[in-house]
Design a protein around this motif. Sequence first.
Motif, PDB file in Angstrom:
ATOM      1  N   HIS A 120       0.831  -1.202   0.000  1.00 48.56           N
ATOM      2  CA  HIS A 120       0.000   0.000   0.000  1.00 48.56           C
ATOM      3  C   HIS A 120       0.870   1.259   0.000  1.00 48.56           C
ATOM      4  N   GLN A 121       1.923   1.271   0.789  1.00 44.95           N
ATOM      5  CA  GLN A 121       2.818   2.432   0.825  1.00 44.95           C
ATOM      6  C   GLN A 121       3.517   2.628  -0.520  1.00 44.95           C
ATOM      7  N   GLN A 122       3.907   1.539  -1.169  1.00 47.02           N
ATOM      8  CA  GLN A 122       4.522   1.656  -2.493  1.00 47.02           C
ATOM      9  C   GLN A 122       3.531   2.241  -3.497  1.00 47.02           C
ATOM     10  N   LEU A 123       2.278   1.808  -3.436  1.00 48.73           N
ATOM     11  CA  LEU A 123       1.263   2.332  -4.335  1.00 48.73           C
ATOM     12  C   LEU A 123       1.029   3.816  -4.075  1.00 48.73           C
ATOM     13  N   LEU A 124       0.924   4.208  -2.811  1.00 50.94           N
ATOM     14  CA  LEU A 124       0.713   5.618  -2.480  1.00 50.94           C
ATOM     15  C   LEU A 124       1.892   6.483  -2.921  1.00 50.94           C
ATOM     16  N   ARG A 125       3.111   5.960  -2.773  1.00 51.11           N
ATOM     17  CA  ARG A 125       4.293   6.713  -3.213  1.00 51.11           C
ATOM     18  C   ARG A 125       4.264   6.897  -4.734  1.00 51.11           C
ATOM     19  N   PHE A 126       3.904   5.830  -5.465  1.00 55.80           N
ATOM     20  CA  PHE A 126       3.815   5.927  -6.920  1.00 55.80           C
ATOM     21  C   PHE A 126       2.779   6.972  -7.326  1.00 55.80           C
ATOM     22  N   VAL A 127       1.599   6.933  -6.709  1.00 58.36           N
ATOM     23  CA  VAL A 127       0.550   7.893  -7.044  1.00 58.36           C
ATOM     24  C   VAL A 127       1.016   9.313  -6.734  1.00 58.36           C
ATOM     25  N   GLU A 136       6.792  12.928 -16.283  1.00 55.91           N
ATOM     26  CA  GLU A 136       7.789  11.857 -16.258  1.00 55.91           C
ATOM     27  C   GLU A 136       7.168  10.462 -16.195  1.00 55.91           C
ATOM     28  N   ILE A 137       5.864  10.389 -15.988  1.00 56.65           N
ATOM     29  CA  ILE A 137       5.201   9.097 -15.853  1.00 56.65           C
ATOM     30  C   ILE A 137       4.392   8.814 -17.108  1.00 56.65           C
ATOM     31  N   ASP A 138       4.662   7.679 -17.736  1.00 55.69           N
ATOM     32  CA  ASP A 138       3.894   7.237 -18.897  1.00 55.69           C
ATOM     33  C   ASP A 138       2.667   6.490 -18.382  1.00 55.69           C
ATOM     34  N   ASP A 139       1.487   6.974 -18.722  1.00 59.04           N
ATOM     35  CA  ASP A 139       0.253   6.371 -18.219  1.00 59.04           C
ATOM     36  C   ASP A 139       0.122   4.892 -18.580  1.00 59.04           C
ATOM     37  N   MET A 140       0.783   4.447 -19.613  1.00 62.84           N
ATOM     38  CA  MET A 140       0.633   3.062 -20.044  1.00 62.84           C
ATOM     39  C   MET A 140       1.561   2.097 -19.308  1.00 62.84           C
ATOM     40  N   THR A 141       2.398   2.579 -18.404  1.00 59.61           N
ATOM     41  CA  THR A 141       3.272   1.656 -17.668  1.00 59.61           C
ATOM     42  C   THR A 141       2.684   1.259 -16.327  1.00 59.61           C
ATOM     43  N   ALA A 142       1.513   1.767 -15.993  1.00 62.47           N
ATOM     44  CA  ALA A 142       0.873   1.417 -14.730  1.00 62.47           C
ATOM     45  C   ALA A 142      -0.619   1.261 -14.944  1.00 62.47           C
ATOM     46  N   LEU A 143      -1.230   0.462 -14.092  1.00 65.74           N
ATOM     47  CA  LEU A 143      -2.674   0.281 -14.115  1.00 65.74           C
ATOM     48  C   LEU A 143      -3.153   0.236 -12.674  1.00 65.74           C
ATOM     49  N   ILE A 144      -4.009   1.149 -12.319  1.00 66.16           N
ATOM     50  CA  ILE A 144      -4.660   1.127 -11.016  1.00 66.16           C
ATOM     51  C   ILE A 144      -6.145   1.154 -11.314  1.00 66.16           C
ATOM     52  N   SER A 145      -6.807   0.041 -11.097  1.00 68.05           N
ATOM     53  CA  SER A 145      -8.189  -0.101 -11.531  1.00 68.05           C
ATOM     54  C   SER A 145      -8.980  -0.872 -10.492  1.00 68.05           C
TER      55      SER A 145
END
Length: 199
Positions: A120-127, A136-145
């Motif tokens: 959860h902390q890793q996800l929050l840091r990424f967001v 700097e973030i390509d929307d196609m390299t991550a999926l949060i759904s």
Amino acid sequence: MTESDPTATRPERVLDAGALKALAHPLRVQMYDILSQYGAQTASSLAALTGESTGSTSYHLRALAKHDLIREVEGRGSARERWWEREKGSVSFTNPEAMKTPSGRAATQVVMTEFLNRRHQQLLRFVGDSIRTPAEIDDMTALISTANLRLTPDQAKELNERFSALIDEASDRYRGQDEAGTQPYTVRVDVFALPEGGN
């Protein structure tokens, strides 16, 4: 909960009560997870990543190794600087025998809670990072759904099997890559029943 490594040749290891208790420490879970996500490390590199002393990480590495959760990397390092890696293969933190005792349930809860807190902390840091530096973030390299479905238990099992097959296929294809441009990714799928009535 399972920490997967489908490329390994050994079957999934269900941690016994002793291994669960050895892992049931926040720093040990963090170190084990770093080894799973980033590969082999030394006590010094783990100290730098966790903010702990080298003496502390060295002590906890030995405790993990005692229960075959990690192993020393053969042919790498020296007497002063030993490299450690996670044992190959998928690992299940849910052991039906351990769940029969209060200490086994407590150890399982600590391990699973620490792993999920870390994810959860890793996800929050990424967001947070993607909001601060969106260019700097390509929307196609991550999926949060999130999808909310009404399923029977059999349908949920079928969905889990399909997700598992897709993850296994990607793991077979990409795990162990070390070329330029690759970086660690985590793949996380959560499928679970919600309580009736929204409580």
